[in-house]
Design an enzyme around this catalytic site. Structure first.
Site, PDB file in Angstrom:
ATOM      1  N   HIS A   1     -41.128 -52.354 -55.851  1.00  0.00           N
ATOM      2  CA  HIS A   1     -42.323 -51.248 -55.642  1.00  0.00           C
ATOM      3  C   HIS A   1     -43.322 -52.248 -54.855  1.00  0.00           C
ATOM      4  O   HIS A   1     -43.275 -53.434 -54.848  1.00  0.00           O
ATOM      5  CB  HIS A   1     -42.952 -50.690 -56.952  1.00  0.00           C
ATOM      6  CG  HIS A   1     -43.383 -52.059 -57.749  1.00  0.00           C
ATOM      7  ND1 HIS A   1     -42.822 -52.625 -58.727  1.00  0.00           N
ATOM      8  CD2 HIS A   1     -44.813 -52.570 -57.809  1.00  0.00           C
ATOM      9  CE1 HIS A   1     -43.522 -53.742 -59.349  1.00  0.00           C
ATOM     10  NE2 HIS A   1     -44.817 -53.557 -58.854  1.00  0.00           N
TER      11      HIS A   1
ATOM     12  N   HIS B   1     -47.054 -56.440 -51.102  1.00  0.00           N
ATOM     13  CA  HIS B   1     -45.609 -57.162 -51.330  1.00  0.00           C
ATOM     14  C   HIS B   1     -44.823 -56.621 -52.130  1.00  0.00           C
ATOM     15  O   HIS B   1     -45.158 -55.824 -52.861  1.00  0.00           O
ATOM     16  CB  HIS B   1     -45.985 -58.615 -51.795  1.00  0.00           C
ATOM     17  CG  HIS B   1     -46.334 -58.659 -53.138  1.00  0.00           C
ATOM     18  ND1 HIS B   1     -47.707 -58.368 -53.409  1.00  0.00           N
ATOM     19  CD2 HIS B   1     -45.928 -58.883 -54.407  1.00  0.00           C
ATOM     20  CE1 HIS B   1     -48.003 -58.588 -54.678  1.00  0.00           C
ATOM     21  NE2 HIS B   1     -46.954 -58.422 -55.394  1.00  0.00           N
TER      22      HIS B   1
HETATM   23  O1  3AM Z   1     -44.643 -57.204 -58.989  1.00  0.00           O
HETATM   24  P1  3AM Z   1     -45.980 -57.224 -58.534  1.00  0.00           P
HETATM   25  O2  3AM Z   1     -46.493 -58.430 -57.792  1.00  0.00           O
HETATM   26  O3  3AM Z   1     -46.172 -56.096 -57.342  1.00  0.00           O
HETATM   27  O4  3AM Z   1     -47.498 -58.648 -61.057  1.00  0.00           O
HETATM   28  C1  3AM Z   1     -47.351 -57.427 -61.627  1.00  0.00           C
HETATM   29  C2  3AM Z   1     -46.680 -56.510 -61.121  1.00  0.00           C
HETATM   30  O5  3AM Z   1     -47.185 -56.584 -59.581  1.00  0.00           O
HETATM   31  C3  3AM Z   1     -48.730 -56.796 -61.665  1.00  0.00           C
HETATM   32  O6  3AM Z   1     -48.435 -55.509 -61.985  1.00  0.00           O
HETATM   33  C4  3AM Z   1     -47.296 -55.160 -61.473  1.00  0.00           C
HETATM   34  C5  3AM Z   1     -46.688 -54.264 -62.215  1.00  0.00           C
HETATM   35  O7  3AM Z   1     -46.654 -55.008 -63.441  1.00  0.00           O
HETATM   36  N1  3AM Z   1     -49.459 -57.729 -62.967  1.00  0.00           N
HETATM   37  C6  3AM Z   1     -49.078 -57.895 -64.186  1.00  0.00           C
HETATM   38  N2  3AM Z   1     -50.071 -58.197 -64.995  1.00  0.00           N
HETATM   39  C7  3AM Z   1     -51.062 -58.495 -64.179  1.00  0.00           C
HETATM   40  C8  3AM Z   1     -52.250 -59.030 -64.420  1.00  0.00           C
HETATM   41  N3  3AM Z   1     -52.826 -59.650 -65.526  1.00  0.00           N
HETATM   42  C9  3AM Z   1     -50.856 -57.911 -63.008  1.00  0.00           C
HETATM   43  N4  3AM Z   1     -51.586 -58.312 -61.813  1.00  0.00           N
HETATM   44  C10 3AM Z   1     -52.626 -58.504 -62.038  1.00  0.00           C
HETATM   45  N5  3AM Z   1     -53.166 -59.015 -63.198  1.00  0.00           N
END
Ligand code: 3AM
Length: 197
Positions: free
Chosen positions: A41, A125
């Site tokens: 995603h 990304h």
């Molecule tokens: O896979 P992406 O990078 O698009 O990295 C996590 C993921 O994004 C992000 O939320 C998306 C779905 O889980 N994510 C998880 N924990 C996070 C946090 N504490 C976070 N982004 C920012 N802060």
């Protein structure tokens, strides 16, 4: 409930991304750190743990967003690093002002709903893996090998509020609600699925 707002990806794009998931040591032994294809995603906004009342406010604010559909294409691979540490390897997204515009609208809606602002630059990304201590030379080789990666353009017709739960091996993402983007001849957009529990 742990929530995030994202663009889901068409199956043929997820299939292409799957071909990038290999050729790099990502973990110890049998641990598979490649993101499973169903989880690919583009995150627009991570919301974190949100209670039911705030989830309703966020849902209402997202449903009020009016933005047009647009075309998007994934391009290249790169890595997020922190010092010497590799945090994630990802497929890039070709620059598309309409995506930034949608992101900004989502950010405003979330803040209007009462959540704190994000404050970080948006770098669209698709995360492929969060590898554990990959050899840097191998990572560089992987990035060079896939530098020409590019998908066909695909149409973004909606964005989605997902919940995220820990699964035994990977996170389990569930679409809670999708919000339609308007077709060129239409004005307005609206929610298309069931409301947030
Ligand atoms: O896979 P992406 O990078 O698009 O990295 C996590 C993921 O994004 C992000 O939320 C998306 C779905 O889980 N994510 C998880 N924990 C996070 C946090 N504490 C976070 N982004 C920012 N802060």
């Amino acid at each position: 409930m742990r929530l995030f707002v994202a663009l889901a990806l068409p199956e043929e794009i997820r299939w292409q991304l799957r071909l990038l998931c290999g050729g790099l040591p990502t973990g110890n032994g049998s641990v598979n750190r490649w993101v499973p294809p169903e989880n690919f995603h583009i995150t627009l906004r991570f919301l974190g743990e949100v209670d039911g009342r705030d989830a309703h406010y966020v849902d209402a604010a997202l449903a009020g967003i009016r933005a047009p559909r647009f075309s998007l294409r994934l391009k290249g691979v790169d890595a997020f690093t922190s010092g010497q540490r590799v945090k994630a390897v990802y497929a890039g997204v070709e620059k598309q002002p309409a995506l930034q515009h949608l992101h900004d609208k989502v950010e405003s809606a979330v803040v209007r709903a009462g959540l704190p602002p994000e404050g970080q630059k948006f770098t669209p990304h698709v995360t492929l893996t969060r590898p554990k201590d990959p050899p840097i030379a191998k990572l560089q080789q992987y990035l060079v090998e896939h530098s020409l990666f590019k998908t066909a353009p695909f149409e973004v017709t909606h964005f989605t509020l997902f919940s995220s739960e820990m699964g035994s091996e990977h996170s389990v993402y569930t679409a809670q609600r999708s919000y339609a983007l308007s077709a060129p001849q239409q004005s307005g957009a609206g929610a298309t699925e069931s409301s947030v529990a």
